[in-house]
Motif scaffolding. Structure first.
Motif, mmCIF file in Angstrom:
data_model
loop_
_atom_site.group_PDB
_atom_site.id
_atom_site.type_symbol
_atom_site.label_atom_id
_atom_site.label_comp_id
_atom_site.label_asym_id
_atom_site.label_seq_id
_atom_site.Cartn_x
_atom_site.Cartn_y
_atom_site.Cartn_z
ATOM 1 N N GLU A 1 39.433 45.320 25.390
ATOM 2 C CA GLU A 1 38.976 44.155 24.623
ATOM 3 C C GLU A 1 39.224 42.872 25.413
ATOM 4 O O GLU A 1 38.376 41.982 25.453
ATOM 5 C CB GLU A 1 39.694 44.085 23.274
ATOM 6 N N GLN A 2 40.390 42.785 26.068
ATOM 7 C CA GLN A 2 40.709 41.599 26.870
ATOM 8 C C GLN A 2 39.742 41.476 28.049
ATOM 9 O O GLN A 2 39.276 40.385 28.374
ATOM 10 C CB GLN A 2 42.157 41.645 27.369
ATOM 11 N N GLN A 3 39.444 42.612 28.672
ATOM 12 C CA GLN A 3 38.486 42.584 29.779
ATOM 13 C C GLN A 3 37.109 42.137 29.298
ATOM 14 O O GLN A 3 36.412 41.387 29.988
ATOM 15 C CB GLN A 3 38.397 43.964 30.440
ATOM 16 N N LYS B 1 43.145 47.652 23.640
ATOM 17 C CA LYS B 1 43.504 46.239 23.718
ATOM 18 C C LYS B 1 43.172 45.678 25.101
ATOM 19 O O LYS B 1 42.621 44.576 25.219
ATOM 20 C CB LYS B 1 44.993 46.049 23.409
ATOM 21 N N GLU B 2 43.480 46.429 26.137
ATOM 22 C CA GLU B 2 43.170 46.000 27.503
ATOM 23 C C GLU B 2 41.654 45.880 27.699
ATOM 24 O O GLU B 2 41.164 44.915 28.292
ATOM 25 C CB GLU B 2 43.757 46.977 28.518
ATOM 26 N N VAL C 1 36.495 40.139 26.764
ATOM 27 C CA VAL C 1 36.578 38.696 26.529
ATOM 28 C C VAL C 1 36.474 37.952 27.858
ATOM 29 O O VAL C 1 35.725 36.969 27.980
ATOM 30 C CB VAL C 1 37.895 38.338 25.795
ATOM 31 N N THR C 2 37.192 38.427 28.852
ATOM 32 C CA THR C 2 37.161 37.789 30.171
ATOM 33 C C THR C 2 35.758 37.823 30.754
ATOM 34 O O THR C 2 35.251 36.812 31.252
ATOM 35 C CB THR C 2 38.150 38.493 31.129
ATOM 36 N N ARG C 3 35.101 38.966 30.677
ATOM 37 C CA ARG C 3 33.740 39.089 31.215
ATOM 38 C C ARG C 3 32.777 38.191 30.434
ATOM 39 O O ARG C 3 31.884 37.573 31.023
ATOM 40 C CB ARG C 3 33.235 40.539 31.155
ATOM 41 N N SER C 4 32.960 38.107 29.131
ATOM 42 C CA SER C 4 32.101 37.237 28.318
ATOM 43 C C SER C 4 32.274 35.781 28.733
ATOM 44 O O SER C 4 31.298 35.034 28.834
ATOM 45 C CB SER C 4 32.429 37.396 26.836
ATOM 46 N N GLU C 5 33.518 35.380 28.972
ATOM 47 C CA GLU C 5 33.779 34.008 29.415
ATOM 48 C C GLU C 5 33.152 33.758 30.786
ATOM 49 O O GLU C 5 32.566 32.694 31.031
ATOM 50 C CB GLU C 5 35.282 33.745 29.455
#
Length: 91
Positions: A33-35, A30-31, A37-41
């Motif tokens: 995946e969040q990272q 989960k962590e 998403v953050t990198r993609s943004e």
């Protein structure tokens, strides 16, 4: 013979340990995946900034071309006026 209760307790202990490990792995996933998403943004923002910079660079190049043309016209006008002033001074 083996003690069935001891075997059941050991099996339950191993199962609980496995479940705990699975929960820990799920938290890590989960962590991550969040990272992601953050990198993609962040990458999307960086790409937008690059695209904007490229657009601005195009405008700057066009403006430089226009200014260069105006400079050439002004230089030609200065030469023309200089020739007129020299002719007047020579007369």
């Amino acid at each position: 013979m083996d003690d069935p209760d001891a075997a059941a307790r050991e099996s339950a202990r191993v199962l609980n340990a496995s479940l705990l490990h699975t929960e820990q792995l799920a938290a890590v996933v989960k962590e991550l995946e969040q990272q992601l998403v953050t990198r993609s943004e962040e990458m999307a923002r960086a790409k937008a900034a690059c695209d904007h910079a490229a657009m601005l660079a195009t405008f700057v190049r066009e403006d430089c071309d226009v200014l260069r043309d105006k400079l050439h016209v002004a230089e030609a006008e200065i030469k023309r006026l200089t020739t007129i002033v020299q002719a007047i001074n020579a007369a």
